[in-house]
Design a protein around this motif. Sequence first.
Motif, PDB file in Angstrom:
ATOM      1  N   LEU A  97      43.597  40.680  50.883  1.00 28.82           N
ATOM      2  CA  LEU A  97      42.470  39.802  51.242  1.00 28.82           C
ATOM      3  C   LEU A  97      42.629  38.432  50.582  1.00 28.82           C
ATOM      4  O   LEU A  97      42.335  37.405  51.199  1.00 28.82           O
ATOM      5  N   ASP A  98      43.112  38.415  49.342  1.00 26.84           N
ATOM      6  CA  ASP A  98      43.337  37.157  48.636  1.00 26.84           C
ATOM      7  C   ASP A  98      44.369  36.309  49.377  1.00 26.84           C
ATOM      8  O   ASP A  98      44.216  35.099  49.529  1.00 26.84           O
ATOM      9  N   LYS A  99      45.413  36.961  49.863  1.00 26.98           N
ATOM     10  CA  LYS A  99      46.456  36.264  50.616  1.00 26.98           C
ATOM     11  C   LYS A  99      45.872  35.690  51.922  1.00 26.98           C
ATOM     12  O   LYS A  99      46.200  34.573  52.323  1.00 26.98           O
ATOM     13  N   MET A 100      44.977  36.454  52.554  1.00 31.11           N
ATOM     14  CA  MET A 100      44.356  35.976  53.791  1.00 31.11           C
ATOM     15  C   MET A 100      43.526  34.715  53.525  1.00 31.11           C
ATOM     16  O   MET A 100      43.542  33.774  54.330  1.00 31.11           O
ATOM     17  N   VAL A 101      42.801  34.696  52.411  1.00 32.38           N
ATOM     18  CA  VAL A 101      41.997  33.517  52.064  1.00 32.38           C
ATOM     19  C   VAL A 101      42.909  32.326  51.841  1.00 32.38           C
ATOM     20  O   VAL A 101      42.642  31.220  52.329  1.00 32.38           O
TER      21      VAL A 101
ATOM     22  N   ASP B   2      33.275  37.665  50.956  1.00 28.65           N
ATOM     23  CA  ASP B   2      32.217  38.653  50.707  1.00 28.65           C
ATOM     24  C   ASP B   2      32.788  39.932  50.112  1.00 28.65           C
ATOM     25  O   ASP B   2      32.076  40.690  49.458  1.00 28.65           O
ATOM     26  N   TYR B   3      34.061  40.189  50.371  1.00 24.61           N
ATOM     27  CA  TYR B   3      34.692  41.429  49.919  1.00 24.61           C
ATOM     28  C   TYR B   3      35.507  41.249  48.644  1.00 24.61           C
ATOM     29  O   TYR B   3      36.023  42.212  48.100  1.00 24.61           O
ATOM     30  N   LEU B   4      35.630  40.012  48.195  1.00 22.22           N
ATOM     31  CA  LEU B   4      36.365  39.740  46.960  1.00 22.22           C
ATOM     32  C   LEU B   4      35.391  39.725  45.786  1.00 22.22           C
ATOM     33  O   LEU B   4      34.212  39.422  45.958  1.00 22.22           O
ATOM     34  N   PRO B   5      35.871  40.029  44.576  1.00 16.71           N
ATOM     35  CA  PRO B   5      34.980  39.968  43.412  1.00 16.71           C
ATOM     36  C   PRO B   5      34.517  38.535  43.169  1.00 16.71           C
ATOM     37  O   PRO B   5      35.125  37.587  43.671  1.00 16.71           O
ATOM     38  N   ALA B   6      33.458  38.388  42.395  1.00 19.72           N
ATOM     39  CA  ALA B   6      32.924  37.053  42.092  1.00 19.72           C
ATOM     40  C   ALA B   6      34.014  36.190  41.457  1.00 19.72           C
ATOM     41  O   ALA B   6      34.823  36.673  40.660  1.00 19.72           O
ATOM     42  N   ALA B   7      34.017  34.918  41.831  1.00 23.61           N
ATOM     43  CA  ALA B   7      35.033  33.997  41.318  1.00 23.61           C
ATOM     44  C   ALA B   7      34.840  33.765  39.821  1.00 23.61           C
ATOM     45  O   ALA B   7      33.718  33.802  39.309  1.00 23.61           O
TER      46      ALA B   7
END
Length: 149
Positions: free
Chosen positions: A54-58, A89-94
């Motif tokens: 998901l991080d890579k997608m962002v 929305d699916y990643l932990p808080a920054a």
Amino acid sequence: MGMLKSRLQDDMKTAMKAGDKPRLGVIRLMLAAIKQREVDERIELDDAQTLAVLDKMVKQRRDSISQYESAGREDLAEVERFEVGIIQDYLPAALSETEIAALVEEAVAASGAAAMSDMGKVMNVLRPHIQGRADMGAVSALVKQRLGG
């Protein structure tokens, strides 16, 4: 199955029932990217690996946004921004800048890094703590700065 992946599947069903086509499309993209990695590597991803996907997608979408903006295609940039919002929305808080700086200091100390040649060691210590919670490029720049690069 990881909790994150099952949450995505539940949210996909909810979006289908609600007729929320834009959100449904983004969720399907995420699930497809996860499934692709699972098939390629013949494994079932845990939550940490799912976060990496998901991080890579962002990151890919942020790159697209800057390219679209420089080309004057605000309509396409807006689509990418919408997708980034859903994925986040699916990643932990920054992490805040101070939290990142503290983690960099801890990683440098833990790895015993003293020079730029040790950057890989520092990033390997850092990665599990910041994956999906910070822009890896910015973190990398901080590590370089800290190591005197």
